[in-house]
Motif scaffolding. Structure first.
Motif, mmCIF file in Angstrom:
data_model
loop_
_atom_site.group_PDB
_atom_site.id
_atom_site.type_symbol
_atom_site.label_atom_id
_atom_site.label_comp_id
_atom_site.label_asym_id
_atom_site.label_seq_id
_atom_site.Cartn_x
_atom_site.Cartn_y
_atom_site.Cartn_z
ATOM 1 N N THR A 22 12.199 -70.318 -3.967
ATOM 2 C CA THR A 22 13.543 -70.406 -3.403
ATOM 3 C C THR A 22 14.488 -71.131 -4.357
ATOM 4 O OG1 THR A 22 12.929 -72.445 -2.249
ATOM 5 C CG2 THR A 22 12.684 -70.374 -1.033
ATOM 6 N N ASP A 57 5.962 -71.794 8.220
ATOM 7 C CA ASP A 57 7.332 -71.633 7.721
ATOM 8 C C ASP A 57 7.774 -72.832 6.880
ATOM 9 O OD1 ASP A 57 7.408 -73.454 9.768
ATOM 10 O OD2 ASP A 57 9.162 -72.616 10.762
ATOM 11 N N GLY A 58 6.803 -73.605 6.378
ATOM 12 C CA GLY A 58 7.119 -74.785 5.604
ATOM 13 C C GLY A 58 7.408 -74.468 4.143
ATOM 14 N N ARG A 59 7.862 -75.479 3.426
ATOM 15 C CA ARG A 59 8.143 -75.347 1.991
ATOM 16 C C ARG A 59 7.312 -76.346 1.202
ATOM 17 N NH1 ARG A 59 14.575 -74.230 0.804
ATOM 18 N NH2 ARG A 59 14.838 -72.466 2.232
ATOM 19 N N LEU A 101 3.259 -67.018 -2.054
ATOM 20 C CA LEU A 101 4.453 -67.857 -2.066
ATOM 21 C C LEU A 101 5.507 -67.235 -2.959
ATOM 22 C CD1 LEU A 101 2.776 -71.361 -2.643
ATOM 23 C CD2 LEU A 101 3.355 -70.324 -0.439
ATOM 24 N N ASP A 132 5.883 -79.928 7.712
ATOM 25 C CA ASP A 132 6.999 -79.010 7.444
ATOM 26 C C ASP A 132 7.267 -78.845 5.962
ATOM 27 O OD1 ASP A 132 7.700 -78.597 10.234
ATOM 28 O OD2 ASP A 132 8.450 -80.665 10.202
ATOM 29 N N ALA A 133 6.892 -79.839 5.166
ATOM 30 C CA ALA A 133 7.155 -79.769 3.732
ATOM 31 C C ALA A 133 6.136 -80.614 2.973
ATOM 32 C CB ALA A 133 8.570 -80.248 3.407
ATOM 33 N N ARG A 184 8.334 -70.901 -0.593
ATOM 34 C CA ARG A 184 8.090 -70.619 0.826
ATOM 35 C C ARG A 184 7.072 -69.502 0.911
ATOM 36 N NH1 ARG A 184 10.231 -65.794 2.045
ATOM 37 N NH2 ARG A 184 12.023 -65.036 0.826
ATOM 38 N N ARG A 185 6.437 -69.388 2.062
ATOM 39 C CA ARG A 185 5.453 -68.331 2.255
ATOM 40 C C ARG A 185 6.131 -66.978 2.457
ATOM 41 N NH1 ARG A 185 0.296 -70.629 3.619
ATOM 42 N NH2 ARG A 185 0.478 -72.749 4.493
ATOM 43 N N GLU A 186 5.521 -65.951 1.923
ATOM 44 C CA GLU A 186 5.908 -64.581 2.214
ATOM 45 C C GLU A 186 4.609 -63.775 2.331
ATOM 46 O OE1 GLU A 186 8.055 -61.236 -0.334
ATOM 47 O OE2 GLU A 186 9.510 -62.670 0.513
#
Length: 415
Positions: free
Chosen positions: A218, A190-192, A215, A168-169, A209-211
């Motif tokens: 944030t 959806d991880g950071r 990246l 997740d991270a 974060r992914r887009e």
């Protein structure tokens, strides 16, 4: 007769200082979530630093503690300062039940992460140095976290072999020049990822974060870390400018180097020039974004280091270690008293036949920062892996090429 030693006083004192540190980090807005606060009140930081370190040093909010140095005395492993550890965990948005990969592990941060994600979460900590991983494993076991953290010795640039599913991270706790493709492959969609990213010599801890295929940031925080080792290492190029006594001013380039550095031979023997910007700042006010602005837009940007005994060393309080090279000349960021002694004015001092040109280039960027960025929104960052569909780079955005992609720094008001 056996002498009984009462250690309760030491434990109570450590708890008191640990709680005071946590209170300070909360009051300063560094800790913002209950899970991070609880972790900082729980994990005994003083048991992860070298033996004999005073409690006041162990729990100082702003200080890292060296754990290992190389043969030249340079720190290559440390327990990071509490404020940046708290910031990065908050940047990652971690909570109970989540999985996290720590790249660059010494033990204490992994224990904090274990407290934050709880018994149902997962923490994997990887480091390239067997001494570091052996020490971390022993300390985690001794403090009750051995079964809650998996410690792996590997070069994280090549991936983590024991990581059988995406996390997740990812928290990178060493200074990184680039973002390895293997890290992104091990991060959930959806991880950071939080990484102290070096951009033309200036580092920010950036939460990404992914887009789509890239990246976006944030959050971003000022920070400093020991550099990454192994395949992901990226050494600065250093050029020595000797003075008449054989002592050196060192120009350190993290990015592109001017084409012919030999033009600077003998430059310190030239008459010094200076230019002033009219831009002032009060004492105690941060101007860290000016450094990042230089890294973004000042062509020929470098950092300076000086030997003791040089003229610059004698004037150390009147300048900062940021410079620019123009052909056979270089300039560096200088300050002089202003605001009736309550502040300073920014300017540039320069050496070389074209010192005026170098100083003017720096002063113009000081003025541009003051005009466009100083009072505006903070810059944002994006990372475009190789193969991503990059958008056109617009005005007010700097682009820095990396090995595995491109970093962009966008200044919202610089249009």
């Amino acid at each position: 007769m056996t002498q009984m030693v009462d250690t309760s006083t030491g434990r109570d004192r450590a708890t008191e200082i640990r709680n005071a540190l946590t209170d300070k980090l909360r009051a300063d807005g560094v800790i913002t979530s209950p899970v991070v606060e609880r972790a900082f009140r729980t994990v005994p930081r003083h048991l992860f630093v070298p033996e004999g370190t005073p409690l006041e040093v162990s729990y100082n909010a702003d200080d890292s503690v060296a754990v290992k140095r190389d043969q030249d005395g340079v720190i290559i492993s440390s327990v990071s300062a509490p404020f940046i550890q708290a910031q990065m965990i908050e940047q990652a948005g971690l909570g109970p039940g989540m999985s996290v990969l720590e790249i660059g592990g010494g033990g204490f941060n992994a224990a904090l992460l274990a407290e934050v994600v709880g018994p149902s979460g997962r923490v994997v900590s990887v480091d390239i140095d067997s001494e570091v991983t052996d020490r971390a494993s022993a300390l985690l076991e001794a403090t009750g976290y051995g079964g809650r953290v998996t410690v792996v010795r590997a070069d994280a640039e090549d991936g983590v072999p024991d990581l059988d599913e995406r996390v997740d991270a990812i928290l990178v706790t060493v200074g990184a020049w680039d973002i390895a493709p293997t890290w992104l492959a091990q991060l959930s969609e959806d991880g950071r990822i939080v990484v102290p990213l070096r951009m033309n010599g200036i580092t920010r801890s950036i939460g990404f974060r992914r887009e789509g295929d890239h990246l976006v940031s944030t959050s971003a925080q000022v920070c400093g870390f020991v550099p990454m080792q192994g395949s992901g290492a990226h050494d600065e190029r250093v050029f020595l400018l000797p003075d008449a006594q054989g002592r050196n001013v060192k120009l350190r380039f993290d990015g592109d180097v001017p084409q012919d550095m030999s033009l600077l031979d003998g430059v310190l023997a030239t008459e010094r020039d200076e230019r002033w910007s009219g831009v002032t700042i009060r004492h105690g006010v941060s101007f860290a974004d000016l450094h990042l602005w230089f890294a973004s837009f000042l062509r020929g940007f470098c950092k300076l280091a000086v030997d003791e005994g040089t003229d610059l060393a004698a004037e150390r309080r009147s300048w900062f270690p940021f410079g620019v090279v123009r052909d056979d000349s270089f300039a560096y960021l200088a300050v002089r008293p202003a605001l009736e002694g309550a502040g300073v004015e920014f300017g540039a001092r320069a050496y070389g036949a074209r010192g005026e040109t170098a100083a003017t280039a720096m002063v113009e960027q000081i003025q541009a920062w003051d005009r466009w960025a100083r009072s505006g929104p903070a810059p944002t960052f994006a990372y475009w892996p190789t193969g991503a569909d990059r958008t056109p780079i617009g005005e007010g955005t700097a682009a820095l090429e990396k090995t595995h992609g491109l970093v962009t720094i966008s200044w919202p008001t610089a249009r």
